[in-house]
Design a protein around this motif. Structure first.
Motif, PDB file in Angstrom:
ATOM      1  N   LEU A  53      -3.003  13.223 -10.577  1.00  0.00           N
ATOM      2  CA  LEU A  53      -2.113  14.046 -11.411  1.00  0.00           C
ATOM      3  C   LEU A  53      -0.941  14.577 -10.603  1.00  0.00           C
ATOM      4  O   LEU A  53       0.192  14.656 -11.090  1.00  0.00           O
ATOM      5  N   LYS A  54      -1.189  14.918  -9.360  1.00  0.00           N
ATOM      6  CA  LYS A  54      -0.125  15.462  -8.506  1.00  0.00           C
ATOM      7  C   LYS A  54       0.869  14.391  -8.069  1.00  0.00           C
ATOM      8  O   LYS A  54       2.026  14.702  -7.754  1.00  0.00           O
ATOM      9  N   LEU A  55       0.426  13.138  -8.033  1.00  0.00           N
ATOM     10  CA  LEU A  55       1.302  12.059  -7.579  1.00  0.00           C
ATOM     11  C   LEU A  55       2.184  11.511  -8.693  1.00  0.00           C
ATOM     12  O   LEU A  55       3.164  10.804  -8.422  1.00  0.00           O
ATOM     13  N   ALA A  56       1.841  11.822  -9.951  1.00  0.00           N
ATOM     14  CA  ALA A  56       2.675  11.382 -11.065  1.00  0.00           C
ATOM     15  C   ALA A  56       3.929  12.245 -11.151  1.00  0.00           C
ATOM     16  O   ALA A  56       3.882  13.450 -10.886  1.00  0.00           O
ATOM     17  N   LYS A  57       5.051  11.643 -11.522  1.00  0.00           N
ATOM     18  CA  LYS A  57       6.284  12.401 -11.677  1.00  0.00           C
ATOM     19  C   LYS A  57       6.190  13.290 -12.917  1.00  0.00           C
ATOM     20  O   LYS A  57       5.308  13.107 -13.761  1.00  0.00           O
ATOM     21  N   ARG A  58       7.107  14.232 -13.017  1.00  0.00           N
ATOM     22  CA  ARG A  58       7.158  15.068 -14.209  1.00  0.00           C
ATOM     23  C   ARG A  58       7.360  14.183 -15.436  1.00  0.00           C
ATOM     24  O   ARG A  58       8.168  13.255 -15.404  1.00  0.00           O
ATOM     25  N   SER A  59       6.609  14.446 -16.471  1.00  0.00           N
ATOM     26  CA  SER A  59       6.617  13.654 -17.704  1.00  0.00           C
ATOM     27  C   SER A  59       6.089  12.240 -17.478  1.00  0.00           C
ATOM     28  O   SER A  59       6.347  11.341 -18.284  1.00  0.00           O
ATOM     29  N   GLY A  60       5.353  12.064 -16.383  1.00  0.00           N
ATOM     30  CA  GLY A  60       4.764  10.767 -16.099  1.00  0.00           C
ATOM     31  C   GLY A  60       3.438  10.577 -16.823  1.00  0.00           C
ATOM     32  O   GLY A  60       2.961  11.465 -17.547  1.00  0.00           O
ATOM     33  N   SER A  61       2.832   9.403 -16.607  1.00  0.00           N
ATOM     34  CA  SER A  61       1.568   9.065 -17.263  1.00  0.00           C
ATOM     35  C   SER A  61       0.489   8.812 -16.221  1.00  0.00           C
ATOM     36  O   SER A  61       0.752   8.188 -15.188  1.00  0.00           O
ATOM     37  N   VAL A  62      -0.710   9.288 -16.504  1.00  0.00           N
ATOM     38  CA  VAL A  62      -1.877   9.011 -15.672  1.00  0.00           C
ATOM     39  C   VAL A  62      -2.888   8.287 -16.546  1.00  0.00           C
ATOM     40  O   VAL A  62      -3.376   8.834 -17.535  1.00  0.00           O
ATOM     41  N   LEU A  63      -3.165   7.048 -16.189  1.00  0.00           N
ATOM     42  CA  LEU A  63      -4.094   6.199 -16.936  1.00  0.00           C
ATOM     43  C   LEU A  63      -5.432   6.223 -16.216  1.00  0.00           C
ATOM     44  O   LEU A  63      -5.521   5.812 -15.054  1.00  0.00           O
ATOM     45  N   VAL A  64      -6.461   6.709 -16.881  1.00  0.00           N
ATOM     46  CA  VAL A  64      -7.767   6.911 -16.249  1.00  0.00           C
ATOM     47  C   VAL A  64      -8.725   5.830 -16.742  1.00  0.00           C
ATOM     48  O   VAL A  64      -9.031   5.755 -17.929  1.00  0.00           O
ATOM     49  N   ILE A  65      -9.199   4.990 -15.813  1.00  0.00           N
ATOM     50  CA  ILE A  65     -10.133   3.939 -16.206  1.00  0.00           C
ATOM     51  C   ILE A  65     -11.380   3.914 -15.331  1.00  0.00           C
ATOM     52  O   ILE A  65     -12.308   3.164 -15.624  1.00  0.00           O
ATOM     53  N   GLY A  66     -11.422   4.720 -14.273  1.00  0.00           N
ATOM     54  CA  GLY A  66     -12.523   4.633 -13.316  1.00  0.00           C
ATOM     55  C   GLY A  66     -13.459   5.816 -13.371  1.00  0.00           C
ATOM     56  O   GLY A  66     -13.050   6.951 -13.650  1.00  0.00           O
ATOM     57  N   THR A  80       0.863  -1.174   0.000  1.00  0.00           N
ATOM     58  CA  THR A  80       0.000   0.000   0.000  1.00  0.00           C
ATOM     59  C   THR A  80       0.906   1.232   0.000  1.00  0.00           C
ATOM     60  O   THR A  80       1.999   1.209   0.555  1.00  0.00           O
ATOM     61  N   ALA A  81       0.439   2.286  -0.640  1.00  0.00           N
ATOM     62  CA  ALA A  81       1.270   3.478  -0.816  1.00  0.00           C
ATOM     63  C   ALA A  81       1.468   4.194   0.514  1.00  0.00           C
ATOM     64  O   ALA A  81       0.480   4.544   1.172  1.00  0.00           O
ATOM     65  N   PRO A  82       2.709   4.430   0.931  1.00  0.00           N
ATOM     66  CA  PRO A  82       2.958   5.172   2.170  1.00  0.00           C
ATOM     67  C   PRO A  82       2.462   6.614   2.045  1.00  0.00           C
ATOM     68  O   PRO A  82       2.440   7.183   0.947  1.00  0.00           O
ATOM     69  N   GLU A  83       2.060   7.192   3.150  1.00  0.00           N
ATOM     70  CA  GLU A  83       1.613   8.582   3.169  1.00  0.00           C
ATOM     71  C   GLU A  83       2.739   9.480   2.663  1.00  0.00           C
ATOM     72  O   GLU A  83       3.883   9.383   3.099  1.00  0.00           O
ATOM     73  N   GLY A  84       2.433  10.342   1.722  1.00  0.00           N
ATOM     74  CA  GLY A  84       3.425  11.278   1.199  1.00  0.00           C
ATOM     75  C   GLY A  84       4.238  10.746   0.033  1.00  0.00           C
ATOM     76  O   GLY A  84       4.996  11.494  -0.592  1.00  0.00           O
ATOM     77  N   GLU A  85       4.086   9.470  -0.292  1.00  0.00           N
ATOM     78  CA  GLU A  85       4.827   8.899  -1.433  1.00  0.00           C
ATOM     79  C   GLU A  85       4.304   9.527  -2.732  1.00  0.00           C
ATOM     80  O   GLU A  85       3.108   9.685  -2.923  1.00  0.00           O
ATOM     81  N   LYS A  86       5.229   9.915  -3.613  1.00  0.00           N
ATOM     82  CA  LYS A  86       4.820  10.540  -4.879  1.00  0.00           C
ATOM     83  C   LYS A  86       5.862  10.235  -5.951  1.00  0.00           C
ATOM     84  O   LYS A  86       6.693   9.351  -5.792  1.00  0.00           O
ATOM     85  N   ASP A  87       5.804  10.967  -7.048  1.00  0.00           N
ATOM     86  CA  ASP A  87       6.724  10.790  -8.175  1.00  0.00           C
ATOM     87  C   ASP A  87       6.662   9.371  -8.749  1.00  0.00           C
ATOM     88  O   ASP A  87       7.682   8.702  -8.939  1.00  0.00           O
ATOM     89  N   PHE A  88       5.449   8.933  -9.043  1.00  0.00           N
ATOM     90  CA  PHE A  88       5.259   7.635  -9.684  1.00  0.00           C
ATOM     91  C   PHE A  88       5.393   7.795 -11.199  1.00  0.00           C
ATOM     92  O   PHE A  88       4.933   8.786 -11.771  1.00  0.00           O
ATOM     93  N   ASP A  89       6.015   6.810 -11.838  1.00  0.00           N
ATOM     94  CA  ASP A  89       6.120   6.849 -13.296  1.00  0.00           C
ATOM     95  C   ASP A  89       4.745   6.768 -13.948  1.00  0.00           C
ATOM     96  O   ASP A  89       4.471   7.451 -14.944  1.00  0.00           O
ATOM     97  N   ILE A  90       3.902   5.919 -13.376  1.00  0.00           N
ATOM     98  CA  ILE A  90       2.558   5.703 -13.921  1.00  0.00           C
ATOM     99  C   ILE A  90       1.570   5.668 -12.758  1.00  0.00           C
ATOM    100  O   ILE A  90       1.798   4.959 -11.769  1.00  0.00           O
ATOM    101  N   VAL A  91       0.493   6.428 -12.880  1.00  0.00           N
ATOM    102  CA  VAL A  91      -0.598   6.378 -11.910  1.00  0.00           C
ATOM    103  C   VAL A  91      -1.837   5.875 -12.643  1.00  0.00           C
ATOM    104  O   VAL A  91      -2.224   6.418 -13.680  1.00  0.00           O
ATOM    105  N   VAL A  92      -2.429   4.806 -12.129  1.00  0.00           N
ATOM    106  CA  VAL A  92      -3.653   4.256 -12.715  1.00  0.00           C
ATOM    107  C   VAL A  92      -4.812   4.619 -11.798  1.00  0.00           C
ATOM    108  O   VAL A  92      -4.893   4.128 -10.667  1.00  0.00           O
ATOM    109  N   ASP A  93      -5.689   5.493 -12.265  1.00  0.00           N
ATOM    110  CA  ASP A  93      -6.810   5.962 -11.446  1.00  0.00           C
ATOM    111  C   ASP A  93      -8.049   5.145 -11.781  1.00  0.00           C
ATOM    112  O   ASP A  93      -8.607   5.242 -12.875  1.00  0.00           O
ATOM    113  N   THR A  94      -8.482   4.327 -10.815  1.00  0.00           N
ATOM    114  CA  THR A  94      -9.655   3.480 -11.019  1.00  0.00           C
ATOM    115  C   THR A  94     -10.903   4.062 -10.359  1.00  0.00           C
ATOM    116  O   THR A  94     -11.939   3.403 -10.318  1.00  0.00           O
TER     117      THR A  94
END
Length: 322
Positions: free
Chosen positions: A233-246, A209-223
């Motif tokens: 969007l804020k948790l993705a790293k710069r030039s990262g990807s946010v995949l929206v499916i939910g 499970t993601a620790p509190e404050g963890e960020k800069d993910f290469d890919i965030v999948v929002d379900t």
């Protein structure tokens, strides 16, 4: 036949009624499938709330189903009777998207449970070409492939997760399968969930499970959708990807263009799946690469299944068994 019917939009107890309906009769090119297991999708909850104008009660909800063919109409081989099948969306096969292999984006698609009676029933009537034969899995396991796992398969076609730091936002019926699939494809996977029970199951699966404050993910999948999208969007790293499916609430949301521009984010939508994604999902289950997680309810308990899903009490998929 016994069925659950959406009689009006609203809360589960007022919207869903357990009723007797006439058994379906197949016309030319049709088959009747006796449902052995029907999945309860988050989309079903959105449908029940009235978020989709094209849905007109009364209608039998549900687009996820596994069962056996018990009757066929003219033009369908009788030797298909007895075959175990899964059901897919109904596509025209001729529009520009179907011709490109994007049947999930078909301009003239029909979805069971929305434009025609669906799988919350003992029997369902579908065109024969959208009842796909398979074997080798218990129906209650196989129905997991018909939406949550196949959605995960299709979604991860859009991004390369190998060696990437991936966050899955939400551990619902789809999120928990995306997390498992991303892990076996070589990602460092974290899941954001507020449920201690889901966090425990994820730990048993070897997923953090993601620790509190963890960020800069290469890919965030929002379900989840609108309640969590800006945070994703804020948790993705710069030039990262946010995949929206939910889209669990069906609500709109406001986003800051500056957040997308200044972080140079790539936002990718992923719409459901195609029939061959279901076949890949079934193969994944047969090989034991992903653990099928579901809670079983009797068909007449569809109201409770919806209520449990809305309060986050279902781990994996809720399935209805007639």
């Amino acid at each position: 036949m016994k069925a659950v019917q959406l009689v009006k939009f609203g809360e589960p107890a007022e919207a869903l009624k357990f009723v007797d309906l006439p058994d379906p009769v197949p016309g030319p090119g049709d088959v009747v499938v006796k449902i052995e297991a029907a999945g309860v999708c988050g989309r079903d909850l959105v449908v029940r709330k009235g978020a989709f104008p094209h849905v007109k009660p009364p209608i039998v909800p549900g687009h996820e189903g596994v069962g056996r063919i018990v009757d066929v109409g003219p033009g369908v081989e009788k030797d298909t009777i007895g075959e175990r099948v899964f059901l897919s969306g109904i596509y025209d096969g001729t529009c520009e998207y179907c011709k490109r292999g994007l049947e999930n984006l078909c301009k003239n698609a029909e979805l069971l449970g929305e434009s025609r009676n669906g799988t919350y029933a003992e029997y369902v009537l579908v065109p024969a070409k959208f009842a796909h034969p398979f074997h080798g899995l218990d129906p209650r396991v196989a129905v997991v492939a018909t939406c949550p796992l196949s959605t995960a398969v299709y979604a991860l076609r859009h991004v390369d997760v190998e060696g990437k730091k991936v966050l899955v936002v939400g551990a619902g019926g789809t999120g928990i399968y995306i997390a498992q699939l991303a892990k076996i494809r070589g990602a460092e996977v974290y899941v954001s969930t507020r449920s201690p029970d889901k966090a425990r199951v994820l730990k048993e699966l070897g997923i953090n499970t993601a620790p509190e404050g963890e960020k800069d993910f290469d890919i965030v999948v929002d379900t989840v959708g609108s309640p969590t999208l800006e945070r994703s969007l804020k948790l993705a790293k710069r030039s990262g990807s946010v995949l929206v499916i939910g889209n669990v609430t069906g609500e709109k949301t406001l986003l800051s263009p500056a957040l997308v521009i200044l972080r140079q984010l790539k936002i990718i939508g992923s719409m459901a799946f195609r029939p061959w994604d279901i076949y890949e999902a079934l193969d994944i289950l047969k090989r034991g690469l992903v653990k099928p997680l579901y809670t079983e309810y009797k068909l007449q308990d569809a109201v409770r299944a919806h209520e449990d899903m809305e309060r986050g009490a279902v781990i994996g998929r809720a399935i209805l068994v007639p």
